[in-house]
Design an enzyme around this catalytic site. Structure first.
Site, PDB file in Angstrom:
ATOM      1  N   ASP A  77      -0.752   1.704  -8.121  1.00  0.00           N
ATOM      2  CA  ASP A  77      -0.106   1.010  -7.014  1.00  0.00           C
ATOM      3  C   ASP A  77      -1.030   1.027  -5.804  1.00  0.00           C
ATOM      4  O   ASP A  77      -1.995   1.784  -5.769  1.00  0.00           O
ATOM      5  CB  ASP A  77       1.202   1.710  -6.638  1.00  0.00           C
ATOM      6  CG  ASP A  77       0.958   3.164  -6.236  1.00  0.00           C
ATOM      7  OD1 ASP A  77       0.815   3.427  -5.034  1.00  0.00           O
ATOM      8  OD2 ASP A  77       0.882   4.035  -7.124  1.00  0.00           O
ATOM      9  N   ASP A 102      -1.143   2.288  -2.038  1.00  0.00           N
ATOM     10  CA  ASP A 102      -0.407   3.274  -1.265  1.00  0.00           C
ATOM     11  C   ASP A 102       0.324   2.588  -0.109  1.00  0.00           C
ATOM     12  O   ASP A 102      -0.040   1.480   0.306  1.00  0.00           O
ATOM     13  CB  ASP A 102      -1.359   4.357  -0.761  1.00  0.00           C
ATOM     14  CG  ASP A 102      -0.663   5.680  -0.536  1.00  0.00           C
ATOM     15  OD1 ASP A 102       0.075   6.117  -1.437  1.00  0.00           O
ATOM     16  OD2 ASP A 102      -0.850   6.284   0.533  1.00  0.00           O
TER      17      ASP A 102
END
Length: 281
Positions: free
Chosen positions: A207, A209
């Site tokens: 992902d 952050d």
């Protein structure tokens, strides 16, 4: 006695690697490791696998017994460690699904037991080049051969966990120029170095952050594990292939040289020092 030459720590979503395994329960001076160690042969090499969070992911990052895990590997004879982990991206160019073979870390943890050398023989092991350059080169080449986008080098900032970063913290790390964020590389990688084991990290980006992209949803444990599980077969294939590419003589990597000139003089060895000397041979 069960022995291995190559160790693998499994991270979030990566709880098994080997087939036809022998389970070994290893006692250490620091308590129990996260799980039994799985032993098998891969490409003619003896390999030990240990899921750092336990095979049922029952141990959060700030509660992992890193010293016991690393000691267990070294006591089995391990000379080189492959250390994959789930991680977030701190830079736009490092995309979810990419792999990063880190060359540095920044420690933002607190209160973790992070050394084997508690005295009275004072020992300072250099961590300037924490990740082995030979293993890093082999890892990058292996990942590329599997057609996976990979970044050769990067800094992983290690946060305490179990909470994720605030957006302000995340922007701070991004502005510092660091690429990856994770919760387990410290003190694991440094402890490997303290016991003379070469180590390589492969960060699997799950992902962006929270502070990297303004419209990014807050990262959740569910989303991290979901992406990591889709990557599980990719990292298994990479690790198994990488094992077969490691140098025949792992001592040639020079990890033991990090221990030279690291100890003070003039002190009697404690029981802990004696255990370390015996383990290191």
């Amino acid at each position: 006695m069960d022995k291995a030459e190559i160790g693998v720590f499994g991270g979030s979503g990566f709880y098994n690697l080997l087939d036809d395994v022998t389970e070994a329960k290893v006692d250490t001076p620091y308590g129990s490791p996260s799980d039994s160690v799985m032993l098998a042969t891969v490409a003619g090499r003896k390999v030990a696998f240990l899921p750092r969070h336990g095979r049922s992911h029952s141990i959060p990052p700030h509660k992992v017994n890193y010293r016991a895990n690393v000691w267990a590997m070294r006591s089995l004879g391990v000379e080189a460690v492959i250390s994959p982990c789930a991680a977030g991206s701190l830079q736009f160019r490092v995309k979810p699904g990419d792999f990063v073979v880190c060359d540095q870390f920044v420690d933002r943890t607190n209160g973790r037991a992070d050394t084997f050398y508690d005295g009275p023989i004072v020992t300072h092991v250099s961590s300037a080049e924490i990740y082995d350059p030979v293993l890093r080169g082999l890892a990058v080449a292996t990942i590329r051969d599997h057609g996976i986008p990979v970044h050769d080098g990067g800094t992983v900032v290690v946060i305490q966990g179990p909470r994720f970063s605030t957006k302000s913290e995340s922007r701070w790390f991004t502005d510092a120029g660091w690429e990856v964020i994770n919760m387990t590389q410290y003190p694991e990688a440094y402890l490997c170095r303290e016991l003379g084991m070469a180590v390589v990290n492969i960060s699997l980006i799950t992902d962006y952050d929270a502070g990297v992209v303004a419209t990014t949803d807050a990262v959740t444990a569910h989303s991290v594990l979901e992406v990591f599980q889709t990557n599980a077969q990719r990292i298994k294939a990479v690790v198994l292939d990488l094992i077969g590419r490691l140098p025949a003589d792992l001592a040639s990597l020079g990890a033991r040289q990090a221990l030279e000139f690291s100890r003070g003089d003039g002190h009697a060895a404690s029981d802990n020092d004696q255990r370390l000397f015996e383990l290191l041979g």
